[in-house]
Scaffold this active site. Structure first.
Site, short mmCIF file in Angstrom:
data_model
loop_
_atom_site.label_atom_id
_atom_site.label_comp_id
_atom_site.label_asym_id
_atom_site.label_seq_id
_atom_site.Cartn_x
_atom_site.Cartn_y
_atom_site.Cartn_z
CG ASP A 51 10.77 40.25 43.65
OD1 ASP A 51 10.21 39.81 44.65
OD2 ASP A 51 12.01 40.39 43.58
CD GLU A 233 15.86 41.04 48.60
OE1 GLU A 233 16.39 39.93 48.55
OE2 GLU A 233 14.67 41.19 48.90
#
Ligand code: FRU
Length: 499
Positions: A51, A233
């Protein structure tokens, strides 16, 4: 995070020869020239990345932190890698910003400039850059505890070059919930408070704070709404003006698995926010990108009002196969940065994603093809803009001399991105797939394509619909073929950002 327990992941990681054949130093002259290495996307100098984290603009620099495992090309104990850019296109790699500590490894999170020094961690003259992240305690998880994710902060007083962990971490303890992570923090002017959006199992919790250090639960969003095929998320929450100039709030939520095309994807909601509670306008499920490879994306903090854009970047991979893709010295890249805007289409609000204008600086050698249906691509890295005045495009195919190809098909009210014959794919059973996006009566009048050495990004009608996919052709795609009605096509070769 994958659904595998951390213990199994650690085992796989060790079996993969943890770091041995994959270690690469910055002095390696081959860096950024390897097979499949993206030429105009950010990828780490070596090793594993997932990420984007802590994106913040400060004193002329765009910061990009990222989930990083410096010891291996597969996921493992997370650090925050770090790069900066002056134009969001060219990146300078900096040393690792945050290392694991006694509270755990460093999972995803955000960063802000605390301009009023509300935290007291800097001074009025030198406001702190504050990173808010999840500490993930793998040993506690393995021991069967549920409270292994807490929120902590670190701060920098030298433009992100060095970091100090806050002495009283965590700033938000775990209330007994397994999935409790990925804080995205922003300053809410009307209530003079910081707001934190946190992913909690399959909902979002919002917290507020006056000083970034003490957090109070404010509300929950997401019960009974949205796609729920996987854990939620990496949330984001930000205001945008709709086409009538009225303020709406956009909530981004990544889910894994449960995306529209297998595995990971990012959904969004449009609604109102009063400083405590987010209220969606409707229950429609919308995706920021229908391709398989845009995950965990969030937007930059502290973009100056004089710029005013809402700038987004995503991780260009998918947890389904991210750890198996056939790159050797590094794993994965980010999407190109995109500018988001809220449009009203067919009576609905829709988030548009457009490639940032700064990328136009990479354009070289424009060629224009008027109604030609088959032509050579100038290089392995190119931008292609097809205009279709009558909206009657049927397909676009890019192909190399070995017959490897990617096909975009516009038919039966949908867009298909077919990468079944695109190149290497046997590393994972779900990679070679046809990915689908609904066109819902949309007339396709323009298609903008960014082709890098191992990816394709497709923007329909100036970002009304987007598909991003990674690809591993054994040699560059060389030709482009169009079927359908009248077209005007502009093709640019794109310069490398690493040379
Ligand atoms: C999303 C994610 C986050 C987590 C991080 C761990 O891809 O699973 O929820 O913080 O990756 O690397």
């Amino acid at each position: 995070m994958r659904n595998l327990p951390i213990a199994i992941i650690a085992l796989l990681w060790m079996q993969c020869g943890h770091g041995s054949e994959t270690t690469q130093t910055e002095s390696n002259g081959d860096m950024y020239t390897e097979t499949f290495r993206p030429q105009f996307h950010f990828s780490p100098p070596s090793q594993w990345m997932n990420d984007p984290n802590g994106m913040v603009f400060y004193q002329g620099e765009y910061h990009l932190f990222y989930q990083y495992h410096p010891e291996s090309t597969v996921w493992g104990p997370m650090h925050w890698g770090h790069a900066v850019s002056k134009d969001l296109v060219h990146w300078e790699n900096l040393p690792i910003a945050l290392y694991p500590d006694e509270l755990g490894t460093i999972f995803s999170g955000s960063a802000v400039i605390d301009h009023q020094n509300t935290s007291g961690l800097g001074s009025d003259d030198n406001p702190p850059m504050v990173a808010i992240y999840t500490n993930h305690h793998a040993e506690k998880e393995q021991a069967g505890d549920v409270d292994f994710q807490v929120q902590s902060i670190a701060y920098s007083l030298d433009k992100g070059r060095s970091w100090t962990k806050y002495a009283k971490n965590p700033v938000l303890d775990n209330p007994g919930i397994r999935d409790f992570r990925d804080p995205k923090v922003f300053w809410h002017g009307p209530t003079s408070r910081w707001v934190m959006a946190l992913a909690v199992e399959k909902v979002i919790h919002l917290y507020t704070s006056e000083n970034l250090l003490d957090w109070t639960f404010a509300s929950e969003f997401g019960e009974g709404i949205g796609a729920k095929g996987g854990v939620w998320e990496c949330p984001d929450l930000f205001p945008m003006n709709d086409p009538n100039g009225s303020e709406k709030w956009v909530m981004l939520v990544s889910i894994n698995p449960g995306g529209p095309n297998l595995g990971s994807a990012t959904q969004y909601f449009i609604g109102n926010f009063d400083g405590k509670q987010f209220t969606p306008l409707d229950t429609v499920i919308r995706w920021i990108d229908y391709g398989p490879d845009n995950y965990a994306g969030v937007t930059w903090s502290n973009i100056p009002d004089t710029d005013g854009r809402r700038l987004f970047i995503g991780w260009m991979s998918n947890w389904l196969y991210a750890g198996a893709v056939p790159t050797v010295t590094w794993r994965s890249a980010k999407t190109i940065p995109r500018s988001l805007s809220l449009k009203g289409i067919h009576g609905k609000h829709l988030l548009h994603s457009q490639p940032i204008d700064e990328l136009q600086g990479l354009r070289r050698d424009e060629t224009v093809f008027l109604d030609e249906k088959r032509f050579d691509l100038p290089s392995a890295t190119s931008e292609i803009i097809v205009e279709i005045p009558d909206g009657d495009l049927e397909s676009i195919l890019v192909q190399n001399d070995s017959g490897e190809q990617v096909i975009l098909r516009f038919a039966d009210g949908k867009l298909e991105l077919d990468r079944t014959q695109s190149g290497l794919s046997d590393f994972h059973a779900d990679f070679a797939n046809v990915h689908t996006a609904p066109l819902d009566g949309v007339s396709v009048t323009s298609v903008q394509i960014f082709l890098d050495s191992s990816s394709i990004e497709v923007f329909i009608n100036s970002g009304e619909l987007v598909m991003t996919a990674i690809l591993f052709p054994t040699e560059p795609y060389r030709t482009l073929e169009l079927t359908g009605g009248m077209t005007k096509t502009r093709v640019f070769s794109l310069a490398s950002i690493w040379k």
